[in-house]
Design a protein around this motif. Structure first.
Motif, PDB file in Angstrom:
ATOM      1  N   CYS A 141       0.840  -1.194   0.000  1.00 17.88           N
ATOM      2  CA  CYS A 141       0.000   0.000   0.000  1.00 17.88           C
ATOM      3  C   CYS A 141       0.878   1.248   0.000  1.00 17.88           C
ATOM      4  O   CYS A 141       1.737   1.415   0.848  1.00 17.88           O
ATOM      5  CB  CYS A 141      -0.913  -0.002   1.221  1.00 17.88           C
ATOM      6  SG  CYS A 141      -1.901   1.485   1.369  1.00 17.88           S
ATOM      7  N   CYS A 150       0.204   3.668   3.152  1.00 21.69           N
ATOM      8  CA  CYS A 150       0.695   3.308   4.481  1.00 21.69           C
ATOM      9  C   CYS A 150       2.092   2.700   4.452  1.00 21.69           C
ATOM     10  O   CYS A 150       2.631   2.369   5.507  1.00 21.69           O
ATOM     11  CB  CYS A 150      -0.239   2.317   5.156  1.00 21.69           C
ATOM     12  SG  CYS A 150      -1.957   2.509   4.754  1.00 21.69           S
ATOM     13  N   HIS A 178      -0.565  -4.851   2.581  1.00 23.71           N
ATOM     14  CA  HIS A 178      -1.916  -4.974   3.111  1.00 23.71           C
ATOM     15  C   HIS A 178      -2.688  -6.117   2.502  1.00 23.71           C
ATOM     16  O   HIS A 178      -2.508  -6.449   1.347  1.00 23.71           O
ATOM     17  CB  HIS A 178      -2.692  -3.702   2.788  1.00 23.71           C
ATOM     18  CG  HIS A 178      -2.474  -2.626   3.770  1.00 23.71           C
ATOM     19  ND1 HIS A 178      -2.208  -2.855   5.085  1.00 23.71           N
ATOM     20  CD2 HIS A 178      -2.496  -1.291   3.628  1.00 23.71           C
ATOM     21  CE1 HIS A 178      -2.072  -1.717   5.698  1.00 23.71           C
ATOM     22  NE2 HIS A 178      -2.231  -0.750   4.837  1.00 23.71           N
ATOM     23  N   CYS A 181      -6.807  -1.375   4.995  1.00 27.16           N
ATOM     24  CA  CYS A 181      -6.657  -0.065   5.618  1.00 27.16           C
ATOM     25  C   CYS A 181      -7.776   0.903   5.238  1.00 27.16           C
ATOM     26  O   CYS A 181      -7.777   2.048   5.669  1.00 27.16           O
ATOM     27  CB  CYS A 181      -5.300   0.545   5.278  1.00 27.16           C
ATOM     28  SG  CYS A 181      -5.065   0.861   3.532  1.00 27.16           S
TER      29      CYS A 181
HETATM   30 ZN   LIG Z   1      -2.834   1.117   3.453  1.00 28.29          ZN
END
Ligand SMILES: [Zn+2]
Ligand SMILES: [Zn+2]
Ligand SMILES: [Zn+2]
Ligand SMILES: [Zn+2]
Lengths: 226, 470
Positions: free
Chosen positions: B73, B76, B80, B95
């Motif tokens: 991701c 982030c 994920h 997320c």
């Molecule tokens: Zn994420």
């Protein structure tokens, strides 16, 4: 193991003949795998489309305008209806894992087609997505493919998403015609990587930038020849 | 809260009430969206819940490890989980939460005279329909309605839907296929002229799904939570509801509360242990005969030993030609079912050459073929319906849900595994639908009798028996 595409369980029979392959996990069931068709037969020496003559009509037409900035293009698979479905799910739906289907063959074909360049220490450059597309999808499929090649990668291209912006200055006109900008020139051989070669326009745009900035040779390598 | 805010909230409540959505499915500017979150009227809930060794997608209920993927991701900078199972409806990522409405409960209008249909139900239809109405008024949880093909089940539902709308309930009729949604929508709109009705399916123009009465594909239920007081699930035996655990999961979640009523409709409960057990536990009502009062056509078996050879040598199967020459009512349109897309195209090509030669086709544009990935599928089915073509060659996509008044039906290679018992019963059920032409020939061309064929014919005969015909 389950088929990455149809989710059927894959049952592999173990015998001496395939023992060695067991180290490489199977990604597709036999049925799905049989629907991936590699490009075969007589190909155009520049763009790798199936062609009985050495240079296809398309490439000859391009030559009226410019000497091809691409030395040659190599592609792995045909764009049949199965591939279209897989690519749609991978790219547009964003099913990142599906790339694993191509990993082994993409790397193998790379060595087959480009190992003659090894001494020249070529640089692999994936075709970028615009920022907007990148946020939508969360990954760039060309980057994923480039990462399958065990060579140095350089993300020196940037894609502008200003195609629709007003064309004012000459500089802007040129840069809107070419969707890419080059952040750093490379004076080594470059291999551009993308998911698909359709008309070649996109890859030619990128290749032209490199050639115009001191790069001796540009090759392109795509998963699919559309 | 300011007056303006209250007005906006009640407008928006209808839009989001009963939904479970990803951020990109919520058509709100960031600023407005943040405000709703701050006010607590929109609430986030985790989209993928991780347990010790497994994970569960909160939208589709998937817990199979191989149907989760991992994605680096960019937001982030982490790897994920995302759900591969329901990815066709937009990607659910660890997320990114799912959002549901937590503001004012929507009060759906009480519609006094919702049903504008003026037809009449047969005694059998009336009995089933009364049973459905009582299930709603008694707040029964579940009822199975087993009605043979051509029983007129849509009309049977009208009094139940009317009762629900009269009580200010929200109603959904969910069916497996988008084609069927498209076919049902005008009929239901016609029967409930003053009611706001929306049709939802992948690629439908209508996407908001904020109507009181919704006709949707079963897949679209994945976007609902605590929405419907009355839910009708059509063709429960059909793929994909039958095979896909995420659809019963979503159907259950889409119910407004434990007071909601679910009606399951089927014409062909499978010879499936599980379903039979389930049926025993479930209260059910049976409608054994067609609305026009005639029995179901019983299929005839025709062995066709040259089948493989005929196909191999690009010939229209000999026994099919033979039967076509001797059809009882040659003016009837003809639906030919074949097991695969390749065979659809091959038989079509061969028919173009051979049928006019044999005087079994007046002109080449009176025959067409269709399959699931045919972009002109809708237009071709319409041409057949308008009697602009005489013969339509198809895969099992036309096995259910579509009604043509007067057709004969042939299955080529009925021994093929795609033709299971339920498919054969459904296909046979395409014939004899009109009261003006209640008969119709159904022929299974095969090169080896299968259990499915025998069971299908037994099932049809036993339904006719229960309907009082013998
Ligand atoms: Zn994420
Ligand atoms: Zn598979
Ligand atoms: Zn070429
Ligand atoms: Zn899911």
């Amino acid at each position: 193991m389950y088929c990455l595409w149809c989710h059927e369980e894959i049952i592999t029979e173990v015998h001496w003949g395939n023992l060695i392959h067991l180290y490489r996990p199977k990604r597709l069931c036999m049925n799905c795998e049989s629907q991936l068709i590699k490009i075969q037969g007589d190909l155009c020496s520049i763009c790798s489309r199936v062609s009985s003559v050495k240079k296809c009509a398309d490439c000859l037409k391009w030559e009226d305008y410019e000497e091809s900035p691409i030395k040659f293009n190599a592609s792995l698979y045909t764009y049949n209806s199965f591939m279209q479905e897989v690519v749609a799910k991978w790219k547009y739906r964003g099913d990142y894992q599906l790339a694993k289907i191509f990993q082994y063959e993409f790397e193998k074909e790379y060595s087959k087609k480009f190992s003659f360049l090894t001494k020249k220490k070529p640089v692999v450059v994936p075709i970028p997505l615009s920022k907007q597309r990148m946020t939508e999808r969360g990954f760039n499929q060309a980057e994923v493919l480039a990462d399958f090649i065990p060579l140095q990668k350089d993300h020196v291209l940037e894609r502008l998403h200003g195609e629709k912006q007003a064309k004012k200055t000459r500089y802007e006109r040129i840069s809107t015609e070419n969707p890419f900008i080059l952040r750093k020139s490379i004076n080594k051989t470059v291999i551009l990587v993308d998911d698909i070669y359709t008309t070649g326009t996109t890859l030619r745009h990128a290749a032209r930038l490199f050639k115009g900035n001191g790069c001796p040779n540009v090759y392109t390598y795509t998963l699919i020849r559309g | 809260m300011s007056k303006q805010k209250v007005a906006l909230e009640s407008l928006v409540s209808r839009q989001f009430a009963g939904k479970l959505l990803l951020r990109n499915e919520i058509q709100l500017e960031d600023k407005q969206f943040e405000q709703f979150l701050a006010d607590g009227v929109l609430r986030p809930s985790p989209s993928i819940v991780k347990q010790l060794i497994s994970a569960i997608c909160q939208r589709c209920g998937n817990r199979k490890k191989y149907l989760f993927g991992r994605l680096p991701c960019k937001q982030c900078n982490q790897n994920h989980l995302y759900c591969r199972k329901c990815i066709e409806m937009g990607r659910v990522m660890e997320c990114e939460p799912l959002y549901y409405w937590n503001g004012k409960e929507v009060v759906w209008p009480i519609i006094d005279q919702p049903c504008t249909w003026e037809g009449e139900l047969t005694a059998l239809q009336q009995r089933a329909s009364d049973r459905i109405v009582s299930a709603i008024t008694n707040k029964e949880k579940e009822l199975l309605v087993w009605a043979v093909c051509g029983a007129g089940k849509t009309e049977m539902l009208f009094p139940g839907i009317a009762e629900a709308l009269r009580s200010g309930m929200r109603v959904c009729l969910a069916t497996p296929r988008a084609d069927v949604v498209q076919e049902l929508l005008p009929r239901i709109r016609n029967a409930f002229k003053n009611v706001n009705i929306q049709g939802l399916y992948g690629g439908s123009e209508e996407k908001t799904g904020n109507a009181q009465l919704i006709i949707s594909t079963t897949h679209q239920l994945l976007r609902f939570k605590a929405a419907f007081h009355f839910l009708i699930i059509d063709e429960v035996d059909a793929f994909p509801f039958h095979n896909d655990p995420s659809l019963p999961y979503a159907a259950k979640r889409s119910l407004h509360s434990t007071q909601s009523t679910t009606i399951y409709l089927t014409a062909t409960p499978r010879r499936n242990q599980q379903l039979r057990l389930w049926m025993k536990q479930l209260p059910h009502v049976f409608v054994p005969s067609r609305f026009h009062g005639h029995p179901l056509p019983v299929p005839i078996l025709k062995t066709c030993t040259s089948l493989k050879k005929d196909i191999q040598y690009n010939r229209v199967p000999y026994s099919l030609l033979n039967w076509m020459r001797k059809r009882i009512s040659p003016h009837r349109q003809l639906l030919i079912f074949v097991p695969t897309i390749e065979l659809v195209e091959q038989l079509y090509k061969n028919s173009l050459v051979q049928l006019p030669q044999q005087k079994l086709l007046t002109s080449k544009d009176r025959i067409m073929c269709v399959h699931a990935s045919d972009p002109e599928r809708k237009e071709k089915v319409q041409l057949f319906r308008d009697k602009k073509i005489d013969i339509l060659i198809t895969t099992t996509i036309l096995e259910r849900g579509v009604t043509f008044p007067s057709v004969d039906v042939a299955i080529i290679d009925a021994s093929h595994r795609v033709f299971d018992e339920a498919a054969l019963v459904q296909i046979a059920g395409r014939a004899g639908r009109s009261p003006d032409d209640p008969k119709g020939e159904v022929v299974f061309f095969h090169n080896g009798k299968t259990n499915s064929m025998v069971h299908a014919i037994d099932a049809i005969k036993s339904m006719n028996k229960r309907g009082g015909f013998i």
